[in-house]
Each structure stands twice: as structure tokens, then as C-alpha cells.
Design a protein around this motif. Structure first.
Motif: not given
Length: 240
Positions: A128-143
Motif C-alpha cells: 500500500r502506497i499512500v501519497n499526501i498531496s494538497s488541494i493546491n495541487g488540484q486548483k493552484g495557489q498564488i505564491g
């Protein structure tokens, strides 16, 4: 025999919540960390888990960390790639160091860690491999061009690796948290934090325990039919 799990960035915040939950589920758990010795010692003493120091941006450090865990606990069955950093700044002022530091720790670490365990998982026909990404990897974020790029890359990594290993009993999934009640978020100025919460439909920050619950499912025996997925835990702030 209990499954063996290794959680990178596992001695604080979301990572520690994941470590605590996997241990409660009966796994033998090791927590990786890079710099905060006091937090690591507290994690080891309070949760009764192995802690291993190293830089996930270094292939050699990751190799040594996995060797230590394997020697102490046995082959790693569950890998949670949770470690990450931010070096925020608008792109037109971003330095090469800000870019490379974030890509190395948030993206290169996926190769550095996963490469150490994937062959063993394939041979045992379970992993089992679980990678913790982010909402900002989906929608982008300023800065956060660097951070968003790394976290979006994690999603592509997850999908491709899932396809390669599905027939070997190895699942690869991704979780994309929104804003979680951690020390990092707590350090945001109060007015800024209120503005963030106002954008979250459920009206609050998430908790590390809520992320840990999802990791526990994906890491478990009954999650063999879930692979290549990105699960959004963001209170409805972004619906992919």
C-alpha cells in the motif's frame, strides 16, 4: 504478522496523526523526520514507535532509513509519503533555491522513498502506497507555483505507478487535503485564517485525524480494489 508501515514526516501534524492511527490499527509503525529532534523524541516516547532521521530529498538517506526500519521491524508493507515543505513566493520573484528545495522534498522524495520498497512489495504481492498531496495541487495557489507543481506531479505519479503495479497486489493512492488544523496553519494571521475558513463550505478547518482515517482505510486489507485514486478532503472548498 502485523503489517509494517513507514510514514515520512511522521512526528508532527498530519503525519503524527497518521502514525498514531496506523499503530492503533495494529501495525508496526516507523516515523521519519528531518530536523526536529524534540518532536521526534516525544513521538517515540508517547506513541511507542520507531523514529528515523533523514532527508527525503536524498536518495541515500531514504535508502538508509528503509534499511533501519526493515532491520528493526521487517519489510515495509505500507508507505505513506507525507513529508513536505513550503517556500512560498510569487513566481516572478522566486529564487532557484525556493523552486528546487520544494521540488526536491515534495516531488523527488516520491522516487527516493518509493523506489526503496516497490520491488519488495511486488515480490510479496502486497503493498500500500499512500501519497499526501494538497488541494493546491488540484486548483493552484498564488505564491505557490513550486508547491502546486510538486503536489500536482504527485497525482500523476500516483496514477502511473498504480497502473504499473495493480496486478501485483500493490495499490497506489493519493489524498489531497484542504486546510488542516496544524501548527503551520495556526501560525497564519487571525484575519487571514478567518478569510480561509469563510471559503470552506463546512465552515471549519479539517483535522489530522480525519486525514488519518482515510489513510488507514487505503492502507488496510480491504482496500485492494482502490488504486490510482485521488481523494479530496477539503470540506467542499474544491470539488474536482
Amino acid at each position: 504478522m502485523p503489517r509494517v508501515a513507514f510514514v515520512t514526516g511522521g512526528t508532527r501534524g498530519i503525519g503524527r496523526a497518521i502514525v498514531e492511527r496506523l499503530k492503533a490499527d495494529g501495525m508496526q509503525v516507523a516515523a521519519g523526520y528531518s530536523g526536529n529532534d524534540a518532536a521526534a523524541q516525544a513521538c517515540a516516547e508517547e506513541l511507542g514507535v520507531l523514529v528515523v532521521k533523514g532527508n527525503v530529498g536524498s536518495f541515500a538517506d531514504c535508502q538508509q532509513a528503509v534499511e533501519k526500519v526493515t532491520e528493526a521491524l521487517g519489510p515495509i508493507d505500507v508507505l505513506v509519503n507525507n513529508a513536505g515543505i513550503t517556500r512560498d513566493g510569487v513566481f516572478h520573484r522566486m529564487t532557484s533555491e525556493q523552486w528546487s528545495d520544494v521540488i526536491r522534498v515534495n516531488m523527488d522524495s516520491l522516487f527516493n522513498m518509493t523506489r526503496q520498497v516497490i520491488e519488495g512489495m511486488r515480490e510479496r504481492e502486497w503493498g500500500r502506497i499512500v501519497n499526501i498531496s494538497s488541494i493546491n495541487g488540484q486548483k493552484g495557489q498564488i505564491g505557490q507555483t513550486n508547491y502546486s507543481a510538486a503536489k500536482a506531479g504527485m497525482i500523476g505519479f500516483t496514477k502511473a505507478l498504480a497502473l504499473e503495479n495493480a496486478r501485483k497486489g500493490v495499490t497506489v493512492n493519493c489524498i489531497a487535503p484542504g486546510y488542516i488544523d496544524t501548527d503551520m496553519v495556526a501560525s497564519v494571521p487571525e484575519q487571514v485564517l478567518k478569510g480561509i475558513i469563510a471559503q470552506i463550505p463546512v465552515g471549519r478547518l479539517g483535522t489530522g485525524e480525519e486525514i488519518a482515517d482515510m489513510v488507514a482505510f487505503l492502507a488496510g486489507e480491504r482496500a485492494g480494489y482502490v488504486t490510482g485514486s485521488t481523494l479530496s478532503l477539503n470540506g467542499g472548498q474544491f470539488m474536482a
